[in-house]
Write a protein that holds these residues in place. Structure first.
Motif, PDB file in Angstrom:
ATOM      1  N   MET A  56      -0.884   0.635 -61.081  1.00 42.52           N
ATOM      2  CA  MET A  56      -1.279  -0.822 -61.249  1.00 42.52           C
ATOM      3  C   MET A  56      -1.080  -1.564 -59.832  1.00 42.52           C
ATOM      4  N   PRO A  57      -2.085  -2.404 -59.366  1.00 38.64           N
ATOM      5  CA  PRO A  57      -1.998  -3.113 -58.066  1.00 38.64           C
ATOM      6  C   PRO A  57      -0.495  -4.030 -58.156  1.00 38.64           C
ATOM      7  N   VAL A  58      -0.202  -4.204 -56.918  1.00 40.75           N
ATOM      8  CA  VAL A  58       0.742  -5.250 -56.349  1.00 40.75           C
ATOM      9  C   VAL A  58       0.201  -6.574 -56.989  1.00 40.75           C
ATOM     10  N   SER A  59       1.015  -7.334 -57.704  1.00 42.53           N
ATOM     11  CA  SER A  59       0.480  -8.366 -58.276  1.00 42.53           C
ATOM     12  C   SER A  59       0.090  -9.522 -57.607  1.00 42.53           C
ATOM     13  N   SER A  60      -1.032 -10.020 -57.842  1.00 40.00           N
ATOM     14  CA  SER A  60      -1.563 -11.228 -56.822  1.00 40.00           C
ATOM     15  C   SER A  60      -0.721 -12.465 -57.233  1.00 40.00           C
ATOM     16  N   CYS A  61      -0.468 -13.117 -56.129  1.00 40.55           N
ATOM     17  CA  CYS A  61       0.393 -14.182 -56.343  1.00 40.55           C
ATOM     18  C   CYS A  61      -0.410 -15.601 -55.958  1.00 40.55           C
ATOM     19  N   GLY A  62      -1.709 -15.745 -56.338  1.00 40.79           N
ATOM     20  CA  GLY A  62      -2.489 -16.684 -56.148  1.00 40.79           C
ATOM     21  C   GLY A  62      -3.712 -16.643 -55.635  1.00 40.79           C
ATOM     22  N   LEU A  63      -4.459 -17.868 -55.245  1.00 41.01           N
ATOM     23  CA  LEU A  63      -5.661 -18.078 -54.456  1.00 41.01           C
ATOM     24  C   LEU A  63      -5.651 -17.783 -53.189  1.00 41.01           C
ATOM     25  N   ARG A  64      -6.689 -16.992 -52.788  1.00 43.50           N
ATOM     26  CA  ARG A  64      -6.948 -16.750 -51.261  1.00 43.50           C
ATOM     27  C   ARG A  64      -7.926 -17.814 -50.665  1.00 43.50           C
ATOM     28  N   ARG A  65      -8.931 -18.122 -51.549  1.00 41.69           N
ATOM     29  CA  ARG A  65      -9.844 -19.217 -51.071  1.00 41.69           C
ATOM     30  C   ARG A  65     -10.980 -19.341 -52.385  1.00 41.69           C
ATOM     31  N   LEU A  66     -11.647 -20.448 -52.273  1.00 46.92           N
ATOM     32  CA  LEU A  66     -12.449 -20.852 -53.166  1.00 46.92           C
ATOM     33  C   LEU A  66     -14.130 -20.887 -52.365  1.00 46.92           C
ATOM     34  N   GLU A  67     -15.072 -20.497 -53.004  1.00 44.46           N
ATOM     35  CA  GLU A  67     -16.501 -20.440 -52.392  1.00 44.46           C
ATOM     36  C   GLU A  67     -17.491 -21.125 -53.367  1.00 44.46           C
ATOM     37  N   LEU A  68     -18.279 -22.007 -52.752  1.00 40.90           N
ATOM     38  CA  LEU A  68     -19.457 -22.799 -53.477  1.00 40.90           C
ATOM     39  C   LEU A  68     -20.443 -22.290 -52.990  1.00 40.90           C
ATOM     40  N   SER A  69     -21.386 -21.621 -53.941  1.00 42.35           N
ATOM     41  CA  SER A  69     -22.732 -20.808 -53.489  1.00 42.35           C
ATOM     42  C   SER A  69     -23.866 -22.099 -54.134  1.00 42.35           C
ATOM     43  N   VAL A  70     -24.631 -22.917 -53.196  1.00 44.16           N
ATOM     44  CA  VAL A  70     -25.494 -23.599 -53.770  1.00 44.16           C
ATOM     45  C   VAL A  70     -26.678 -23.652 -52.770  1.00 44.16           C
ATOM     46  N   ALA A  71     -27.604 -24.246 -53.346  1.00 47.82           N
ATOM     47  CA  ALA A  71     -28.963 -24.346 -52.559  1.00 47.82           C
ATOM     48  C   ALA A  71     -28.861 -25.291 -51.301  1.00 47.82           C
ATOM     49  N   GLU A  72     -28.131 -26.329 -51.411  1.00 47.12           N
ATOM     50  CA  GLU A  72     -28.184 -27.226 -50.172  1.00 47.12           C
ATOM     51  C   GLU A  72     -26.531 -27.546 -49.763  1.00 47.12           C
ATOM     52  N   PRO A  73     -25.990 -26.510 -48.823  1.00 48.92           N
ATOM     53  CA  PRO A  73     -24.877 -26.529 -48.708  1.00 48.92           C
ATOM     54  C   PRO A  73     -24.190 -27.755 -48.260  1.00 48.92           C
ATOM     55  N   GLU A  74     -24.946 -28.149 -46.917  1.00 48.60           N
ATOM     56  CA  GLU A  74     -24.558 -29.388 -46.394  1.00 48.60           C
ATOM     57  C   GLU A  74     -24.523 -30.769 -47.382  1.00 48.60           C
ATOM     58  N   LEU A  75     -25.457 -30.951 -48.179  1.00 52.42           N
ATOM     59  CA  LEU A  75     -25.533 -32.035 -49.042  1.00 52.42           C
ATOM     60  C   LEU A  75     -24.302 -31.950 -50.109  1.00 52.42           C
ATOM     61  N   SER A  76     -24.259 -30.716 -50.480  1.00 60.15           N
ATOM     62  CA  SER A  76     -22.936 -30.304 -51.513  1.00 60.15           C
ATOM     63  C   SER A  76     -21.689 -30.723 -51.007  1.00 60.15           C
ATOM     64  N   VAL A  77     -21.570 -30.199 -49.720  1.00 58.31           N
ATOM     65  CA  VAL A  77     -20.122 -30.413 -48.987  1.00 58.31           C
ATOM     66  C   VAL A  77     -19.908 -31.995 -48.780  1.00 58.31           C
ATOM     67  N   ASP A  78     -20.963 -32.366 -48.408  1.00 53.87           N
ATOM     68  CA  ASP A  78     -20.848 -34.040 -48.151  1.00 53.87           C
ATOM     69  C   ASP A  78     -20.459 -34.615 -49.532  1.00 53.87           C
ATOM     70  N   PHE A  79     -20.692 -34.308 -50.627  1.00 62.75           N
ATOM     71  CA  PHE A  79     -20.406 -34.825 -51.934  1.00 62.75           C
ATOM     72  C   PHE A  79     -18.975 -34.688 -52.205  1.00 62.75           C
ATOM     73  N   PHE A  80     -18.429 -33.255 -52.132  1.00 64.34           N
ATOM     74  CA  PHE A  80     -17.406 -33.136 -52.518  1.00 64.34           C
ATOM     75  C   PHE A  80     -16.118 -33.519 -51.437  1.00 64.34           C
ATOM     76  N   ALA A  81     -16.570 -33.662 -50.411  1.00 68.99           N
ATOM     77  CA  ALA A  81     -15.858 -34.322 -49.344  1.00 68.99           C
ATOM     78  C   ALA A  81     -15.525 -35.683 -49.540  1.00 68.99           C
ATOM     79  N   ALA A  82     -16.464 -36.461 -49.987  1.00 68.42           N
ATOM     80  CA  ALA A  82     -16.512 -37.840 -50.167  1.00 68.42           C
ATOM     81  C   ALA A  82     -15.538 -38.198 -51.469  1.00 68.42           C
TER      82      ALA A  82
END
Length: 207
Positions: free
Chosen positions: A1-27
């Motif tokens: 069994m692997p050592v237990s993971s203690c949480g989230l390293r990172r999130l990634e959003l894969s979308v067709a228009e990254p710049e417009l999407s990041v602007d929305f979530f940033a706002a």
């Protein structure tokens, strides 16, 4: 069994228009946005990375901390490096990831791959816990599919901002076992959930 993971390293959003999407979530989430090499963008809350937005069609992808980088299933991965978000990280601030619900129909898989234990919360909700740093703490919820949650100071105000910016409020604000939540989506994808003022990773589950 692997050592237990203690949480989230990172999130990634894969979308067709990254710049417009990041602007929305940033706002909506108050991110500071940095343009990265290769046409991707990162959203930051202070000195902590909230998410990376890249070109693609896969939607949200979840990277848990672990010792051996690898692909898991259904848009989930293990990545090495410091865990930024989880039950032993600092309390989530507005705009930061604060919980994740994953497909809970195969408890054996998650226990084997991430070293977690399966548990039941009050009311019967499924949970996975990690004992990486001592006593077990809730690290992820078990549900019918993936949902990533972001902390907000005021769910109602955040939902109003989503609508102003052309996004969609799928449900909420409403009370749930984890806290006051809403389900939203940007005008170009990236459906996720908001959780109002969680006192720690997992909102109400930390108590």
């Amino acid at each position: 069994m692997p050592v237990s993971s203690c949480g989230l390293r990172r999130l990634e959003l894969s979308v067709a228009e990254p710049e417009l999407s990041v602007d929305f979530f940033a706002a909506v989430l108050g991110w500071t946005v940095i343009a990265e090499p290769g046409g991707s963008f990162t959203g930051w809350v202070g000195d902590r990375l909230a998410a990376q937005v890249v070109a693609g069609q896969e939607g949200w992808r979840v990277f848990f901390g672990g010792d051996e980088p690898r692909e898991l299933t259904a848009g989930s991965f293990v990545d090495s490096g410091r865990v930024l978000h989880g039950p032993w990280a600092p309390a989530p601030r507005h705009g930061e990831p604060c919980w994740v619900v994953l497909p809970g129909d195969d408890e054996v898989f998650w226990r084997r791959e991430l070293g977690w234990e399966a548990a039941r919360a009050e009311g019967g909700s499924g949970l996975f816990t990690s004992s990486r740093h001592g006593e077990p703490r809730p690290v992820a919820g078990a549900g019918s599919g993936w949902t990533v949650f972001f902390a907000v100071d005021d769910v109602g105000a955040a939902c109003a901002r989503v609508s102003e910016l052309g996004g969609r409020v799928w449900s909420g604000p409403e009370s749930a076992p984890v806290g006051v939540t809403a389900s939203i989506e940007g005008p170009r994808g990236g459906r996720c959930a908001l959780l109002e003022h969680p006192k720690g990773w997992g909102g109400n589950w930390v108590s």
